[in-house]
Design a protein around this motif. Structure first.
Motif, short mmCIF file in Angstrom:
data_model
loop_
_atom_site.label_atom_id
_atom_site.label_comp_id
_atom_site.label_asym_id
_atom_site.label_seq_id
_atom_site.Cartn_x
_atom_site.Cartn_y
_atom_site.Cartn_z
N UNK A 32 -9.81 1.69 1.37
CA UNK A 32 -11.13 2.02 1.76
C UNK A 32 -12.22 0.91 1.37
N UNK A 33 -12.10 0.69 0.07
CA UNK A 33 -12.97 -0.30 -0.70
C UNK A 33 -12.85 -1.48 0.32
N UNK A 34 -11.55 -1.93 0.48
CA UNK A 34 -11.45 -3.42 1.01
C UNK A 34 -12.12 -3.48 2.45
N UNK A 35 -11.88 -2.22 3.23
CA UNK A 35 -12.55 -2.24 4.50
C UNK A 35 -14.05 -2.18 4.39
N UNK A 36 -14.54 -1.54 3.41
CA UNK A 36 -16.00 -1.57 3.34
C UNK A 36 -16.65 -2.92 2.85
N UNK A 37 -16.05 -3.69 2.00
CA UNK A 37 -16.38 -4.78 1.84
C UNK A 37 -15.97 -5.90 2.27
N UNK A 38 -15.05 -5.81 3.02
CA UNK A 38 -14.29 -7.01 4.01
C UNK A 38 -13.83 -7.93 2.94
N UNK A 39 -13.25 -7.14 1.88
CA UNK A 39 -12.41 -8.10 0.79
C UNK A 39 -11.24 -7.60 0.36
N UNK A 40 -10.39 -8.32 -0.46
CA UNK A 40 -9.15 -8.26 -1.00
C UNK A 40 -9.09 -7.54 -2.30
N UNK A 41 -8.50 -6.50 -2.47
CA UNK A 41 -8.55 -5.80 -3.82
C UNK A 41 -7.15 -5.40 -4.37
N UNK A 42 -7.11 -5.71 -5.85
CA UNK A 42 -6.09 -5.23 -6.68
C UNK A 42 -6.25 -4.58 -7.77
N UNK A 43 -5.25 -3.73 -7.96
CA UNK A 43 -5.49 -2.81 -9.01
C UNK A 43 -4.43 -3.55 -10.11
N UNK A 44 -4.59 -4.19 -11.29
CA UNK A 44 -3.72 -4.70 -12.13
C UNK A 44 -3.71 -3.67 -13.48
N UNK A 45 -2.28 -3.22 -13.39
CA UNK A 45 -2.25 -1.98 -14.61
C UNK A 45 -2.23 -2.75 -16.15
N UNK A 46 -1.86 -2.03 -17.12
CA UNK A 46 -1.93 -2.16 -18.43
C UNK A 46 -0.87 -3.20 -18.82
N UNK A 47 0.20 -3.32 -18.15
CA UNK A 47 1.30 -4.44 -18.35
C UNK A 47 0.99 -5.54 -17.41
N UNK A 48 -0.07 -5.91 -16.98
CA UNK A 48 -0.54 -7.09 -16.37
C UNK A 48 0.10 -7.17 -14.78
N UNK A 49 0.75 -6.04 -14.36
CA UNK A 49 1.44 -6.07 -13.07
C UNK A 49 0.43 -5.42 -11.96
N UNK A 50 0.54 -5.73 -10.81
CA UNK A 50 -0.12 -5.36 -9.77
C UNK A 50 0.39 -3.88 -9.27
N UNK A 54 -4.56 -4.58 -1.54
CA UNK A 54 -4.53 -4.59 -0.04
C UNK A 54 -3.64 -5.68 0.28
N UNK A 55 -3.27 -5.69 1.48
CA UNK A 55 -2.16 -6.17 2.10
C UNK A 55 -2.13 -7.78 1.96
N UNK A 56 -3.34 -8.40 1.99
CA UNK A 56 -3.39 -9.92 2.07
C UNK A 56 -3.94 -10.48 0.80
N UNK A 57 -3.85 -9.87 -0.19
CA UNK A 57 -4.17 -10.54 -1.46
C UNK A 57 -3.29 -11.54 -2.02
N UNK A 58 -3.73 -13.03 -2.09
CA UNK A 58 -3.07 -13.86 -2.29
C UNK A 58 -2.25 -13.83 -3.77
N UNK A 59 -1.04 -13.81 -4.00
CA UNK A 59 -0.79 -13.93 -5.32
C UNK A 59 -0.99 -14.98 -6.31
N UNK A 60 -1.56 -16.15 -5.89
CA UNK A 60 -1.81 -17.33 -6.56
C UNK A 60 -3.23 -17.03 -7.11
N UNK A 61 -4.06 -16.36 -6.53
CA UNK A 61 -5.24 -15.79 -7.17
C UNK A 61 -5.34 -14.94 -8.39
N UNK A 62 -4.39 -14.19 -8.35
CA UNK A 62 -4.06 -13.36 -9.54
C UNK A 62 -3.41 -14.14 -10.73
N UNK A 63 -2.62 -15.10 -10.21
CA UNK A 63 -1.97 -16.11 -11.49
C UNK A 63 -3.00 -16.91 -12.08
#
Length: 331
Positions: A32-50, A54-63
């Motif tokens: 829902x947040x991604x649709x509202x902002x027109x952005x890509x969102x990720x929640x990274x947990x305490x172990x640094x894993x996604x 959202x579907x189109x978040x590029x993995x190299x960004x998080x890296x």
């Protein structure tokens, strides 16, 4: 869209799951947040894993953000903004428990103040959901531990070992084990009702006031209720006795068998009595029956004293003419 309208829309999105008693999940909020902002969102947990994204978040960004994510997760920073190529990235740590999860928002344009506030709102909601789930998990584990402990206490009492029952409970000794006598109320009810009834009368210590309610390990439709006698010895502890009778009165599929007052080490005999009384209760108009059978004399008198009394009582008969010379049979 103004912030107030966006928040109203968020509440409308959340209302159906809440009203239907369904679980909210972070993925729904992230999408829902991604649709509202027109952005890509990720929640990274305490172990640094996604955890979710959202579907189109590029993995190299998080890296490329790994050093920043590490600082946020470890509590060194609360939030950070950076740019990875053409993507503007905003990261915010959630909660207080280190390591912390991190909400990552990437958009082609810098986020407005309203967009940042909305992302923070969603992050706070995700953290609340996380804490609710943790609390539910802890409550479930507590209930499971309390169930096992109650069953262990009941098993020790059935073995005639009240001292063992006290020892195995350490600092949380059930008040029942301090009673001299008890009565067992054996409730027959649908198996699905047993857990609900146990939870309804359970106190903060995991017991049921001075009593104890245990799922029968043999019969799925039996709920075993161990109730101590009042100190005056005239009546059973009233905290559960009256409600159990009311449950039977209000539910035509319930029945209740009640043992006679028995010493705590004789819990197994009390259970057997309650089981027989329950068999009778199913054929009575009010579906409640007390055990009224006379207990056998051998169970009331110590053997050595009983034999001595019998020999002394029958001695005159042995001296009478025509009496057998053999000793009287032992009772």
């Amino acid at each position: 869209m103004p912030t107030s309208q966006v928040l109203d829309e968020l509440l409308r999105q959340l209302r159906p799951p809440v009203c239907q008693d369904a679980d909210l999940d972070p993925q729904t909020l992230i999408d829902w947040l991604g649709r509202q902002l027109g952005a890509e969102i990720a929640l990274v947990d305490r172990a640094s894993k996604v955890e979710v994204s959202t579907a189109r978040l590029a993995p190299d960004i998080l890296a490329s953000l790994q050093p920043v994510l590490t600082q946020l997760s470890s509590g060194q920073m609360a939030a950070a903004a950076s740019q990875v190529g053409a993507v503007h990235v905003r990261c915010e740590a959630l909660g207080r428990q280190v390591p912390r999860p991190v909400l990552v928002v990437g958009s082609p344009l810098p986020l407005t103040r309203e967009a940042l506030a909305l992302a923070s709102h969603i992050g706070a909601m995700i953290e609340v959901l996380r804490r609710v789930r943790q609390a539910d998990d802890l409550a479930l584990r507590y209930q499971q531990a309390a169930t096992r402990l109650r069953l262990a206490v009941f098993t020790a009492l059935m073995a005639g070992e009240p001292t063992l029952a006290r020892r195995m409970t350490a600092g949380a000794v059930p008040p029942l084990t301090d009673a001299e006598r008890l009565r067992i109320h054996l409730l027959r009810c649908p198996p699905s009702d047993r857990g609900r009834l146990i939870d309804a009368y359970q106190d903060a210590s995991g017991y049921h006031g001075r009593g104890l309610m245990v799922r029968c390990p043999v019969y799925d439709d039996h709920l075993i209720c161990l109730l101590p006698m009042d100190h005056d010895g005239d009546s059973v502890d009233g905290c559960l006795a009256a409600p159990l009778r009311e449950l039977v009165r209000d539910n035509p599929h319930y029945a209740l068998g009640i043992s006679a007052p028995m010493p705590l080490p004789a819990t197994a005999q009390a259970y057997d009595q309650a089981r027989h009384a329950l068999a009778v209760a199913g054929h009575t108009p009010d579906r409640v029956a007390d055990y009224h059978a006379w207990p056998p004399l051998a169970g009331l008198l110590p053997r050595r004293q009983a034999l001595a009394w019998a020999h002394a009582f029958l001695e005159p008969i042995r001296e009478a003419p025509g009496s057998p010379s053999t000793s009287p049979a032992s009772p």
